[in-house]
Design a protein around this motif. Structure first.
Motif, PDB file in Angstrom:
ATOM      1  N   LEU A 122       0.824  -1.203   0.000  1.00 48.98           N
ATOM      2  CA  LEU A 122       0.000   0.000   0.000  1.00 48.98           C
ATOM      3  C   LEU A 122       0.866   1.264   0.000  1.00 48.98           C
ATOM      4  CD1 LEU A 122      -2.928  -1.061   2.346  1.00 48.98           C
ATOM      5  CD2 LEU A 122      -2.940  -0.839  -0.147  1.00 48.98           C
ATOM      6  N   MET A 123       2.031   1.197   0.643  1.00 47.83           N
ATOM      7  CA  MET A 123       2.956   2.328   0.546  1.00 47.83           C
ATOM      8  C   MET A 123       3.450   2.462  -0.898  1.00 47.83           C
ATOM      9  SD  MET A 123       5.082   2.515   4.144  1.00 47.83           S
ATOM     10  CE  MET A 123       6.089   1.115   3.819  1.00 47.83           C
ATOM     11  N   ALA A 124       3.700   1.322  -1.541  1.00 46.21           N
ATOM     12  CA  ALA A 124       4.108   1.354  -2.946  1.00 46.21           C
ATOM     13  C   ALA A 124       3.002   1.958  -3.810  1.00 46.21           C
ATOM     14  CB  ALA A 124       4.458  -0.055  -3.430  1.00 46.21           C
ATOM     15  N   PHE A 125       1.732   1.684  -3.456  1.00 46.57           N
ATOM     16  CA  PHE A 125       0.640   2.303  -4.206  1.00 46.57           C
ATOM     17  C   PHE A 125       0.652   3.818  -4.040  1.00 46.57           C
ATOM     18  CE2 PHE A 125      -3.637   3.966  -4.713  1.00 46.57           C
ATOM     19  CZ  PHE A 125      -3.881   3.581  -6.021  1.00 46.57           C
ATOM     20  N   GLY A 126       0.971   4.287  -2.852  1.00 48.19           N
ATOM     21  CA  GLY A 126       1.094   5.729  -2.639  1.00 48.19           C
ATOM     22  C   GLY A 126       2.189   6.326  -3.509  1.00 48.19           C
ATOM     23  N   VAL A 127       3.320   5.628  -3.593  1.00 44.36           N
ATOM     24  CA  VAL A 127       4.416   6.098  -4.452  1.00 44.36           C
ATOM     25  C   VAL A 127       3.984   6.033  -5.913  1.00 44.36           C
ATOM     26  CG1 VAL A 127       6.793   5.642  -5.182  1.00 44.36           C
ATOM     27  CG2 VAL A 127       6.187   5.480  -2.764  1.00 44.36           C
ATOM     28  N   TYR A 128       3.269   4.965  -6.288  1.00 46.21           N
ATOM     29  CA  TYR A 128       2.748   4.866  -7.656  1.00 46.21           C
ATOM     30  C   TYR A 128       1.857   6.063  -7.983  1.00 46.21           C
ATOM     31  CZ  TYR A 128      -0.620   3.704 -11.271  1.00 46.21           C
ATOM     32  OH  TYR A 128      -1.445   3.776 -12.368  1.00 46.21           O
ATOM     33  N   SER A 129       1.022   6.453  -7.033  1.00 48.02           N
ATOM     34  CA  SER A 129       0.128   7.592  -7.268  1.00 48.02           C
ATOM     35  C   SER A 129       0.921   8.866  -7.533  1.00 48.02           C
ATOM     36  CB  SER A 129      -0.800   7.788  -6.068  1.00 48.02           C
ATOM     37  OG  SER A 129      -1.628   6.658  -5.908  1.00 48.02           O
ATOM     38  N   ILE A 130       2.011   9.049  -6.806  1.00 47.50           N
ATOM     39  CA  ILE A 130       2.876  10.211  -7.044  1.00 47.50           C
ATOM     40  C   ILE A 130       3.534  10.106  -8.418  1.00 47.50           C
ATOM     41  CG2 ILE A 130       4.995  11.376  -6.274  1.00 47.50           C
ATOM     42  CD1 ILE A 130       4.161  10.516  -3.384  1.00 47.50           C
ATOM     43  N   ILE A 131       4.027   8.923  -8.749  1.00 43.30           N
ATOM     44  CA  ILE A 131       4.659   8.712 -10.062  1.00 43.30           C
ATOM     45  C   ILE A 131       3.656   8.963 -11.175  1.00 43.30           C
ATOM     46  CG2 ILE A 131       5.631   6.938 -11.588  1.00 43.30           C
ATOM     47  CD1 ILE A 131       6.913   5.688  -9.038  1.00 43.30           C
ATOM     48  N   GLU A 132       2.443   8.442 -11.010  1.00 44.49           N
ATOM     49  CA  GLU A 132       1.415   8.635 -12.030  1.00 44.49           C
ATOM     50  C   GLU A 132       1.079  10.115 -12.179  1.00 44.49           C
ATOM     51  OE1 GLU A 132      -2.901   6.835 -13.310  1.00 44.49           O
ATOM     52  OE2 GLU A 132      -2.516   7.170 -11.181  1.00 44.49           O
ATOM     53  N   GLY A 133       0.984  10.819 -11.056  1.00 50.37           N
ATOM     54  CA  GLY A 133       0.703  12.256 -11.116  1.00 50.37           C
ATOM     55  C   GLY A 133       1.780  13.015 -11.861  1.00 50.37           C
ATOM     56  N   ARG A 134       3.009  12.570 -11.744  1.00 51.74           N
ATOM     57  CA  ARG A 134       4.124  13.268 -12.394  1.00 51.74           C
ATOM     58  C   ARG A 134       4.312  12.851 -13.850  1.00 51.74           C
ATOM     59  NH1 ARG A 134       7.300  15.384 -15.086  1.00 51.74           N
ATOM     60  NH2 ARG A 134       9.421  16.008 -14.631  1.00 51.74           N
ATOM     61  N   TYR A 135       4.180  11.579 -14.161  1.00 52.79           N
ATOM     62  CA  TYR A 135       4.557  11.066 -15.477  1.00 52.79           C
ATOM     63  C   TYR A 135       3.387  10.581 -16.330  1.00 52.79           C
ATOM     64  CZ  TYR A 135       9.244  11.275 -13.590  1.00 52.79           C
ATOM     65  OH  TYR A 135      10.417  11.713 -13.038  1.00 52.79           O
ATOM     66  N   ARG A 136       2.163  10.819 -15.920  1.00 53.99           N
ATOM     67  CA  ARG A 136       1.015  10.383 -16.712  1.00 53.99           C
ATOM     68  C   ARG A 136       0.985  11.136 -18.035  1.00 53.99           C
ATOM     69  NH1 ARG A 136      -3.821   7.453 -15.790  1.00 53.99           N
ATOM     70  NH2 ARG A 136      -5.384   7.987 -17.323  1.00 53.99           N
ATOM     71  N   HIS A 137       0.746  10.399 -19.094  1.00 46.06           N
ATOM     72  CA  HIS A 137       0.665  10.972 -20.436  1.00 46.06           C
ATOM     73  C   HIS A 137      -0.803  11.084 -20.830  1.00 46.06           C
ATOM     74  CE1 HIS A 137       1.677  11.829 -24.597  1.00 46.06           C
ATOM     75  NE2 HIS A 137       0.802  10.907 -24.947  1.00 46.06           N
ATOM     76  N   VAL A 138      -1.214  12.293 -21.154  1.00 48.87           N
ATOM     77  CA  VAL A 138      -2.591  12.540 -21.563  1.00 48.87           C
ATOM     78  C   VAL A 138      -2.574  13.009 -23.005  1.00 48.87           C
ATOM     79  CG1 VAL A 138      -4.683  13.875 -21.121  1.00 48.87           C
ATOM     80  CG2 VAL A 138      -3.244  13.166 -19.211  1.00 48.87           C
ATOM     81  N   ASP A 139      -3.309  12.309 -23.854  1.00 49.50           N
ATOM     82  CA  ASP A 139      -3.396  12.707 -25.252  1.00 49.50           C
ATOM     83  C   ASP A 139      -4.371  13.863 -25.381  1.00 49.50           C
ATOM     84  OD1 ASP A 139      -1.642  10.724 -26.180  1.00 49.50           O
ATOM     85  OD2 ASP A 139      -3.249   9.247 -26.192  1.00 49.50           O
ATOM     86  N   ALA A 140      -3.849  15.023 -25.713  1.00 49.72           N
ATOM     87  CA  ALA A 140      -4.706  16.194 -25.912  1.00 49.72           C
ATOM     88  C   ALA A 140      -5.313  16.114 -27.311  1.00 49.72           C
ATOM     89  CB  ALA A 140      -3.892  17.471 -25.767  1.00 49.72           C
ATOM     90  N   PRO A 141      -6.570  16.522 -27.444  1.00 47.22           N
ATOM     91  CA  PRO A 141      -7.179  16.482 -28.776  1.00 47.22           C
ATOM     92  C   PRO A 141      -6.518  17.525 -29.679  1.00 47.22           C
ATOM     93  CG  PRO A 141      -8.643  17.548 -27.204  1.00 47.22           C
ATOM     94  CD  PRO A 141      -7.483  17.016 -26.433  1.00 47.22           C
ATOM     95  N   ASP A 142      -6.440  17.197 -30.953  1.00 49.84           N
ATOM     96  CA  ASP A 142      -5.856  18.165 -31.877  1.00 49.84           C
ATOM     97  C   ASP A 142      -6.907  19.212 -32.255  1.00 49.84           C
ATOM     98  OD1 ASP A 142      -7.434  16.497 -33.389  1.00 49.84           O
ATOM     99  OD2 ASP A 142      -6.061  16.439 -35.094  1.00 49.84           O
ATOM    100  N   LEU A 143      -6.455  20.331 -32.768  1.00 46.20           N
ATOM    101  CA  LEU A 143      -7.338  21.453 -33.064  1.00 46.20           C
ATOM    102  C   LEU A 143      -8.337  21.112 -34.165  1.00 46.20           C
ATOM    103  CD1 LEU A 143      -7.919  24.300 -32.229  1.00 46.20           C
ATOM    104  CD2 LEU A 143      -6.267  25.100 -33.900  1.00 46.20           C
ATOM    105  N   ASP A 144      -7.924  20.338 -35.164  1.00 49.96           N
ATOM    106  CA  ASP A 144      -8.849  19.950 -36.234  1.00 49.96           C
ATOM    107  C   ASP A 144      -9.992  19.085 -35.704  1.00 49.96           C
ATOM    108  OD1 ASP A 144      -7.359  21.338 -38.130  1.00 49.96           O
ATOM    109  OD2 ASP A 144      -6.123  19.576 -38.612  1.00 49.96           O
ATOM    110  N   GLY A 145      -9.690  18.177 -34.792  1.00 48.85           N
ATOM    111  CA  GLY A 145     -10.718  17.333 -34.199  1.00 48.85           C
ATOM    112  C   GLY A 145     -11.713  18.147 -33.390  1.00 48.85           C
ATOM    113  N   MET A 146     -11.215  19.152 -32.681  1.00 48.21           N
ATOM    114  CA  MET A 146     -12.101  20.009 -31.895  1.00 48.21           C
ATOM    115  C   MET A 146     -12.998  20.838 -32.807  1.00 48.21           C
ATOM    116  SD  MET A 146      -9.482  21.118 -28.834  1.00 48.21           S
ATOM    117  CE  MET A 146     -10.417  22.548 -28.429  1.00 48.21           C
ATOM    118  N   ARG A 147     -12.444  21.335 -33.921  1.00 47.65           N
ATOM    119  CA  ARG A 147     -13.239  22.110 -34.863  1.00 47.65           C
ATOM    120  C   ARG A 147     -14.333  21.243 -35.500  1.00 47.65           C
ATOM    121  NH1 ARG A 147      -8.177  25.117 -37.505  1.00 47.65           N
ATOM    122  NH2 ARG A 147      -8.047  26.849 -36.029  1.00 47.65           N
ATOM    123  N   ALA A 148     -13.989  20.012 -35.855  1.00 48.56           N
ATOM    124  CA  ALA A 148     -14.960  19.117 -36.465  1.00 48.56           C
ATOM    125  C   ALA A 148     -16.084  18.788 -35.473  1.00 48.56           C
ATOM    126  CB  ALA A 148     -14.271  17.831 -36.915  1.00 48.56           C
TER     127      ALA A 148
END
Length: 153
Positions: A122-148
């Motif tokens: 469970l301590m490792a899960f806490g560290v995982y949560s910190i790692i995820e908060g720092r290194y999580r990759h989020v795919d941002a939508p592109d501008l053309d997709g938002m316009r469509a």
């Protein structure tokens, strides 16, 4: 003034509802499923799809992430088992939360060792949560997709 229920109170309320044991059984299945998904996600390193670990730290971060998710999933599975047992016996006293799940582990043969392992997990899960908060990759939508998408509205 907050209103909160203990696991026993919530289970007792649910068991008093029409089809209460069935509903609590469904909740238990959901918690068991969530625990299984966490264990699966950790064991198969599914978090790598969203978390980009830096190469120089990947060697120590990767096992921490996996162990943390597996430990959390294990606790969820134990809680789900208690809820399922409460639904089968129609006894809200059998419902349990994290504290009761950890007490159960502690009471098992070699419980102290298992308790220590779960605690470290469970301590490792806490560290995982910190790692995820720092290194999580989020795919941002592109501008053309938002316009469509905006044009369809």
């Amino acid at each position: 003034m907050g209103f909160s229920l203990t696991e026993e109170q919530a289970s007792a309320w649910l068991l008093q509802q029409p089809f209460g044991p069935f509903l609590l059984g469904l909740v238990a299945c959901g918690v068991l499923f969530a625990g299984g998904v966490q264990v699966w996600y950790g064991a198969l390193r599914g978090y790598r799809k969203r978390v980009r670990l830096p190469g120089q730290h990947k060697r120590w971060m990767d096992p921490i992430c996996a162990i943390g998710l597996i430990a959390r999933g294990t606790i969820f599975a134990i809680i789900g088992g208690f809820l399922f047992y409460a639904a089968l016996t129609v006894s809200p006293d059998q419902a349990a939360g994290t504290k009761e799940a950890l007490d159960y582990v502690y009471a098992l043969p070699f419980g102290r060792i298992l308790y220590g392992a779960i605690s470290l997990g469970l301590m490792a899960f806490g560290v995982y949560s910190i790692i995820e908060g720092r290194y999580r990759h989020v795919d941002a939508p592109d501008l053309d997709g938002m316009r469509a998408a905006a044009a369809r509205i």
